[in-house]
Design a protein around this motif. Structure first.
Motif, PDB file in Angstrom:
ATOM      1  N   VAL A  58       0.808  -1.174  -0.024  1.00 17.30           N
ATOM      2  CA  VAL A  58      -0.156   0.159   0.032  1.00 17.30           C
ATOM      3  C   VAL A  58       0.791   1.044   0.037  1.00 17.30           C
ATOM      4  O   VAL A  58       0.734   2.155  -0.807  1.00 17.30           O
ATOM      5  CB  VAL A  58      -0.854  -0.081   1.253  1.00 17.30           C
ATOM      6  CG1 VAL A  58      -1.753   1.347   1.446  1.00 17.30           C
ATOM      7  CG2 VAL A  58      -2.111  -1.105   1.006  1.00 17.30           C
ATOM      8  N   THR A  59       1.718   1.270   0.774  1.00 11.91           N
ATOM      9  CA  THR A  59       2.652   2.494   1.003  1.00 11.91           C
ATOM     10  C   THR A  59       3.223   2.674  -0.204  1.00 11.91           C
ATOM     11  O   THR A  59       3.585   3.869  -0.922  1.00 11.91           O
ATOM     12  CB  THR A  59       3.806   2.302   2.180  1.00 11.91           C
ATOM     13  OG1 THR A  59       3.004   1.973   3.155  1.00 11.91           O
ATOM     14  CG2 THR A  59       4.562   3.589   2.202  1.00 11.91           C
ATOM     15  N   ASP A  60       4.052   1.630  -1.125  1.00 11.13           N
ATOM     16  CA  ASP A  60       4.627   1.799  -2.234  1.00 11.13           C
ATOM     17  C   ASP A  60       3.517   2.255  -3.327  1.00 11.13           C
ATOM     18  O   ASP A  60       4.089   3.087  -4.175  1.00 11.13           O
ATOM     19  CB  ASP A  60       5.200   0.313  -2.963  1.00 11.13           C
ATOM     20  CG  ASP A  60       6.054   0.735  -3.920  1.00 11.13           C
ATOM     21  OD1 ASP A  60       6.804   1.710  -4.127  1.00 11.13           O
ATOM     22  OD2 ASP A  60       6.285  -0.456  -4.801  1.00 11.13           O
ATOM     23  N   ALA A  65       1.356   9.472  -4.887  1.00 14.64           N
ATOM     24  CA  ALA A  65       0.228  10.421  -3.982  1.00 14.64           C
ATOM     25  C   ALA A  65       1.048  11.091  -2.930  1.00 14.64           C
ATOM     26  O   ALA A  65       0.885  12.378  -2.752  1.00 14.64           O
ATOM     27  CB  ALA A  65      -0.892   9.491  -3.285  1.00 14.64           C
ATOM     28  N   VAL A  66       1.838  10.386  -2.180  1.00 15.16           N
ATOM     29  CA  VAL A  66       2.420  11.052  -1.041  1.00 15.16           C
ATOM     30  C   VAL A  66       3.539  12.357  -1.764  1.00 15.16           C
ATOM     31  O   VAL A  66       3.428  13.342  -1.250  1.00 15.16           O
ATOM     32  CB  VAL A  66       3.462  10.034  -0.457  1.00 15.16           C
ATOM     33  CG1 VAL A  66       4.641  10.987   0.635  1.00 15.16           C
ATOM     34  CG2 VAL A  66       2.674   9.078   0.348  1.00 15.16           C
ATOM     35  N   ALA A  67       4.062  12.005  -2.940  1.00 12.41           N
ATOM     36  CA  ALA A  67       5.095  12.873  -3.612  1.00 12.41           C
ATOM     37  C   ALA A  67       4.147  14.021  -3.992  1.00 12.41           C
ATOM     38  O   ALA A  67       4.501  15.398  -4.124  1.00 12.41           O
ATOM     39  CB  ALA A  67       5.611  12.234  -4.847  1.00 12.41           C
ATOM     40  N   ALA A  68       2.945  13.811  -4.401  1.00 18.98           N
ATOM     41  CA  ALA A  68       2.016  15.043  -4.847  1.00 18.98           C
ATOM     42  C   ALA A  68       1.702  15.755  -3.756  1.00 18.98           C
ATOM     43  O   ALA A  68       1.482  16.983  -3.867  1.00 18.98           O
ATOM     44  CB  ALA A  68       0.886  14.408  -5.612  1.00 18.98           C
ATOM     45  N   ALA A 116       0.503   6.720   6.385  1.00 22.61           N
ATOM     46  CA  ALA A 116       0.162   8.140   6.831  1.00 22.61           C
ATOM     47  C   ALA A 116       1.488   8.513   7.464  1.00 22.61           C
ATOM     48  O   ALA A 116       1.898   9.748   7.471  1.00 22.61           O
ATOM     49  CB  ALA A 116      -0.993   7.881   8.217  1.00 22.61           C
ATOM     50  N   ALA A 117       2.374   7.828   8.085  1.00 21.29           N
ATOM     51  CA  ALA A 117       3.847   8.250   8.434  1.00 21.29           C
ATOM     52  C   ALA A 117       4.430   8.494   7.539  1.00 21.29           C
ATOM     53  O   ALA A 117       5.158   9.689   7.763  1.00 21.29           O
ATOM     54  CB  ALA A 117       4.320   7.047   9.253  1.00 21.29           C
ATOM     55  N   ARG A 118       4.594   8.030   6.283  1.00 16.20           N
ATOM     56  CA  ARG A 118       5.409   8.131   5.032  1.00 16.20           C
ATOM     57  C   ARG A 118       4.937   9.492   4.605  1.00 16.20           C
ATOM     58  O   ARG A 118       5.818  10.393   4.187  1.00 16.20           O
ATOM     59  CB  ARG A 118       5.196   7.177   3.882  1.00 16.20           C
ATOM     60  CG  ARG A 118       5.904   7.551   2.711  1.00 16.20           C
ATOM     61  CD  ARG A 118       7.426   7.468   2.910  1.00 16.20           C
ATOM     62  NE  ARG A 118       8.117   7.550   1.636  1.00 16.20           N
ATOM     63  CZ  ARG A 118       9.187   8.396   1.821  1.00 16.20           C
ATOM     64  NH1 ARG A 118       9.861   8.937   2.840  1.00 16.20           N
ATOM     65  NH2 ARG A 118       9.817   8.561   0.567  1.00 16.20           N
TER      66      ARG A 118
END
Length: 191
Positions: A58-60, A65-68, A116-118
């Motif tokens: 999921v994190t990968d 999305a995290v980068a965005a 969430a942490a990432r």
């Protein structure tokens, strides 16, 4: 396994697509490696070759999305007017709106703590770099840069989770503007 191998890249892409499809249909805690293998049309051992557990997959899968989110926070001009959310922030909330079910599940109480942490880590790093690079508003010198950045990153992740869960209004532009007003106030010169 060589992660640069095109076959490995294709398999990882299929697994990431499968986990996002399943996350749109069911809670993360109910997704099994067997279900992922079936959806991605690979055998279960292949899933484990690439990911030790569902949470790491999921994190990968959500890394773009995290980068965005991190880019949107970094691109927001802190001196933009209070009555209009900056375009990167508005676009971010539109993206979350279009994928609200997945974000609600990822950031919800039974979601992915790793995701969430990432997201918080990337946002904190982006804002820390921005503030350390001289783009921090004056008046906050008595607050460590990394603490200021972590505070703001946590606020954005919290608002996204609240809003994606359907608790922050319906329209992306309203949510973006509400967050912008709070974010802007927390970045402006200290009283």
């Amino acid at each position: 396994m060589n992660s640069d191998d095109p076959r490995a890249q294709r398999t990882r892409a299929r697994l990431k697509a499968a986990v996002l499809e399943l996350a749109a249909e069911q809670e993360l805690a109910t997704i099994t490696m067997s279900a992922l293998a079936r959806r991605a049309e690979v055998n279960r051992a292949t899933v484990y070759l690439h990911y030790p557990d569902v949470d790491s997959l999921v994190t990968d899968a959500m890394e773009d999305a995290v980068a965005a989110v991190a880019r949107a926070a970094a691109l927001c001009p802190l001196d933009a007017p209070r009555d209009r959310a900056p375009d990167p922030l508005a676009e971010l909330f539109e993206h979350v709106s279009a994928n609200a079910t997945v974000y609600a599940r990822m950031l919800g109480p039974h979601g992915s703590a790793r995701f969430a942490a990432r997201m918080r880590e990337r946002l904190t790093a982006e804002l820390t770099g921005r503030f350390a690079g001289g783009r921090r508003p004056p008046g906050w010198e008595d607050v460590p840069v990394d603490v200021h950045a972590a505070y703001l990153a946590g606020a954005l992740v919290g608002v996204l989770a609240h809003w994606a869960a359907g608790e922050g209004g319906d329209r992306a532009e309203e949510a973006a503007l509400a967050f912008w007003r709070l974010f802007r106030a927390a970045c402006r010169s200290a009283p």
